[in-house]
Design a protein around this motif. Structure first.
Motif, PDB file in Angstrom:
ATOM      1  N   LYS A  29       3.720   6.795  -2.334  1.00 27.82           N
ATOM      2  CA  LYS A  29       3.336   5.401  -2.565  1.00 27.82           C
ATOM      3  C   LYS A  29       3.849   4.546  -1.416  1.00 27.82           C
ATOM      4  O   LYS A  29       4.925   4.780  -0.887  1.00 27.82           O
ATOM      5  N   ASP A  30       3.071   3.561  -1.059  1.00 31.93           N
ATOM      6  CA  ASP A  30       3.464   2.563  -0.068  1.00 31.93           C
ATOM      7  C   ASP A  30       3.378   1.197  -0.725  1.00 31.93           C
ATOM      8  O   ASP A  30       2.684   1.019  -1.730  1.00 31.93           O
ATOM      9  N   CYS A  31       4.030   0.218  -0.146  1.00 30.35           N
ATOM     10  CA  CYS A  31       4.030  -1.124  -0.718  1.00 30.35           C
ATOM     11  C   CYS A  31       2.611  -1.650  -0.921  1.00 30.35           C
ATOM     12  O   CYS A  31       2.332  -2.307  -1.921  1.00 30.35           O
ATOM     13  N   LYS A  32       1.719  -1.327  -0.024  1.00 23.70           N
ATOM     14  CA  LYS A  32       0.340  -1.812  -0.128  1.00 23.70           C
ATOM     15  C   LYS A  32      -0.404  -1.205  -1.315  1.00 23.70           C
ATOM     16  O   LYS A  32      -1.463  -1.706  -1.704  1.00 23.70           O
ATOM     17  N   ASP A  33       0.154  -0.154  -1.927  1.00 25.92           N
ATOM     18  CA  ASP A  33      -0.484   0.484  -3.080  1.00 25.92           C
ATOM     19  C   ASP A  33      -0.283  -0.301  -4.379  1.00 25.92           C
ATOM     20  O   ASP A  33      -0.906   0.020  -5.384  1.00 25.92           O
ATOM     21  N   GLN A  38       5.478  -7.475  -9.482  1.00 30.77           N
ATOM     22  CA  GLN A  38       5.729  -6.985 -10.841  1.00 30.77           C
ATOM     23  C   GLN A  38       5.413  -5.487 -10.928  1.00 30.77           C
ATOM     24  O   GLN A  38       6.187  -4.721 -11.496  1.00 30.77           O
ATOM     25  N   ALA A  39       4.294  -5.087 -10.357  1.00 35.46           N
ATOM     26  CA  ALA A  39       3.885  -3.682 -10.413  1.00 35.46           C
ATOM     27  C   ALA A  39       4.868  -2.779  -9.669  1.00 35.46           C
ATOM     28  O   ALA A  39       5.228  -1.706 -10.157  1.00 35.46           O
ATOM     29  N   VAL A  40       5.304  -3.199  -8.489  1.00 30.83           N
ATOM     30  CA  VAL A  40       6.229  -2.364  -7.720  1.00 30.83           C
ATOM     31  C   VAL A  40       7.600  -2.326  -8.389  1.00 30.83           C
ATOM     32  O   VAL A  40       8.253  -1.278  -8.415  1.00 30.83           O
ATOM     33  N   MET A  41       8.040  -3.442  -8.976  1.00 27.88           N
ATOM     34  CA  MET A  41       9.335  -3.439  -9.667  1.00 27.88           C
ATOM     35  C   MET A  41       9.281  -2.551 -10.905  1.00 27.88           C
ATOM     36  O   MET A  41      10.243  -1.832 -11.203  1.00 27.88           O
ATOM     37  N   CYS A  67       9.971  -3.028  -1.441  1.00 31.72           N
ATOM     38  CA  CYS A  67       8.881  -3.844  -0.885  1.00 31.72           C
ATOM     39  C   CYS A  67       9.223  -5.326  -0.733  1.00 31.72           C
ATOM     40  O   CYS A  67       8.460  -6.199  -1.154  1.00 31.72           O
ATOM     41  N   GLU A  68      10.348  -5.610  -0.142  1.00 31.43           N
ATOM     42  CA  GLU A  68      10.769  -6.988   0.132  1.00 31.43           C
ATOM     43  C   GLU A  68      10.911  -7.856  -1.116  1.00 31.43           C
ATOM     44  O   GLU A  68      10.823  -9.078  -1.068  1.00 31.43           O
TER      45      GLU A  68
END
Length: 96
Positions: A29-33, A38-41, A67-68
């Motif tokens: 997975k990459d941040c752009k995914d 909310q989704a990345v956290m 992701c920053e």
């Protein structure tokens, strides 16, 4: 005889290699995914990731947040993810 041995070896290899468990598959997975912070956290938290456990390298600056995401963003996410204590539930019920 030699042809039979080669055929059996090839078939056995095909069977063994074709039956690999799906759990071994790793999709990086990459941040752009992710569609949102909310989704990345949610992904980060639900998988138990941290600065020292980051198999997707989502924490590029090694601050412990993906992701920053800021520490404030993550603290708010954690607070919202925690179930309410019984005393907090009682206050909410009493305020209705």
């Amino acid at each position: 005889m030699k042809k039979t041995f080669v055929l059996v070896t090839v078939l056995l290899a095909a069977i063994l290699l074709g039956n690999q468990p799906k759990a071994l598959a790793f999709t990086d997975k990459d941040c752009k995914d992710f569609s949102s912070k909310q989704a990345v956290m949610d992904f980060w938290y639900s998988n138990g990731y941290s600065a020292s456990n980051d198999p997707h390298c989502l924490d590029g600056d090694n601050d412990g947040y993906p992701c920053e995401v800021t520490s404030g963003d993550y603290s708010n996410f954690i607070a919202a993810s925690q179930p309410l204590a019984a005393s907090q539930q009682q206050v909410l019920v009493g305020n209705k």
